[in-house]
Design a protein around this motif. Structure first.
Motif, PDB file in Angstrom:
ATOM      1  N   GLU A   1       0.843  -1.198   0.000  1.00  0.00           N
ATOM      2  CA  GLU A   1       0.000   0.000   0.000  1.00  0.00           C
ATOM      3  C   GLU A   1       0.875   1.243   0.000  1.00  0.00           C
ATOM      4  O   GLU A   1       1.917   1.300   0.635  1.00  0.00           O
ATOM      5  N   ASP A   2       0.422   2.254  -0.707  1.00  0.00           N
ATOM      6  CA  ASP A   2       1.183   3.491  -0.815  1.00  0.00           C
ATOM      7  C   ASP A   2       1.227   4.235   0.514  1.00  0.00           C
ATOM      8  O   ASP A   2       0.218   4.348   1.193  1.00  0.00           O
ATOM      9  N   VAL A   3       2.385   4.704   0.852  1.00  0.00           N
ATOM     10  CA  VAL A   3       2.560   5.603   1.987  1.00  0.00           C
ATOM     11  C   VAL A   3       3.276   6.834   1.470  1.00  0.00           C
ATOM     12  O   VAL A   3       4.095   6.767   0.551  1.00  0.00           O
ATOM     13  N   HIS A   4       2.947   7.940   2.034  1.00  0.00           N
ATOM     14  CA  HIS A   4       3.519   9.199   1.574  1.00  0.00           C
ATOM     15  C   HIS A   4       4.853   9.451   2.252  1.00  0.00           C
ATOM     16  O   HIS A   4       4.983   9.280   3.457  1.00  0.00           O
ATOM     17  N   GLN A   5       5.826   9.838   1.470  1.00  0.00           N
ATOM     18  CA  GLN A   5       7.118  10.237   2.003  1.00  0.00           C
ATOM     19  C   GLN A   5       7.191  11.759   1.877  1.00  0.00           C
ATOM     20  O   GLN A   5       7.313  12.285   0.777  1.00  0.00           O
ATOM     21  N   PRO A   6       7.101  12.467   3.015  1.00  0.00           N
ATOM     22  CA  PRO A   6       7.022  13.928   2.948  1.00  0.00           C
ATOM     23  C   PRO A   6       8.326  14.566   2.500  1.00  0.00           C
ATOM     24  O   PRO A   6       9.412  14.041   2.755  1.00  0.00           O
TER      25      PRO A   6
END
Length: 170
Positions: free
Chosen positions: A9-14
């Protein structure tokens, strides 16, 4: 049964800009969870539904930015709970806060320095006024007290004279 998040699942890398923007929105130093929520809220407001920010990536970015000097780790005080973890804020805001504290301390020191000559002058004026009162016979209150004590002493002497055999009516 609870659904587990798949590893793919996609996770955001800030980015660093997103982190600094979120830190500027928060009122003070805050924990990683709150920073991640602020980043997600900003991103969702702009792009709609988006993947959550990765806490591990956020922590790694914060530590990297701390080494660069763009963010600072807030030193916990004795009443902060250890399970809360470190608190972060932007280095620019930390400098502003330190400058404001320094300016406030300087203003307080200046105010104290200005008060001391005024206090000395007042003390000198009070001492002079007290000497003048003593030269004139004291203050009205002191004169009233002295008169009352003298009247009481007269009444006591009269009582003693009447009851003690100095020609009294016994």
């Amino acid at each position: 049964m609870r659904r587990r998040r798949p590893d793919h699942e996609d996770v955001h890398q800030p980015s660093a800009e997103e982190i600094l923007e979120a830190l500027d929105l928060l009122p003070g130093p805050d924990g990683e969870e709150r920073i991640a929520l602020a980043i997600d809220a900003n991103r969702c407001a702009l792009k709609g539904d988006a993947p959550r920010t990765s806490a591990a990536t956020l922590r790694a970015m914060l530590e990297q930015m701390e080494n660069e000097g763009t963010v600072q780790r807030f030193a916990p005080r004795t009443y902060d709970l250890p399970e809360c973890g470190p608190r972060w804020w932007s280095a620019a805001r930390a400098r502003e806060e330190a400058e404001e504290r320094q300016a406030e301390a300087e203003r307080a020191a200046d105010a104290d320095a200005k008060l001391k000559p005024v206090q000395r002058r007042r003390q000198a004026e009070m001492a002079e006024a007290l000497q003048e009162e003593r030269a004139r016979g004291g203050s009205p209150l002191k004169r009233a007290v002295d008169a009352t004590l003298e009247a009481n002493a007269r009444m006591y002497r009269e009582y003693r004279r009447r009851s003690g055999g100095e020609g009294g009516a016994n």
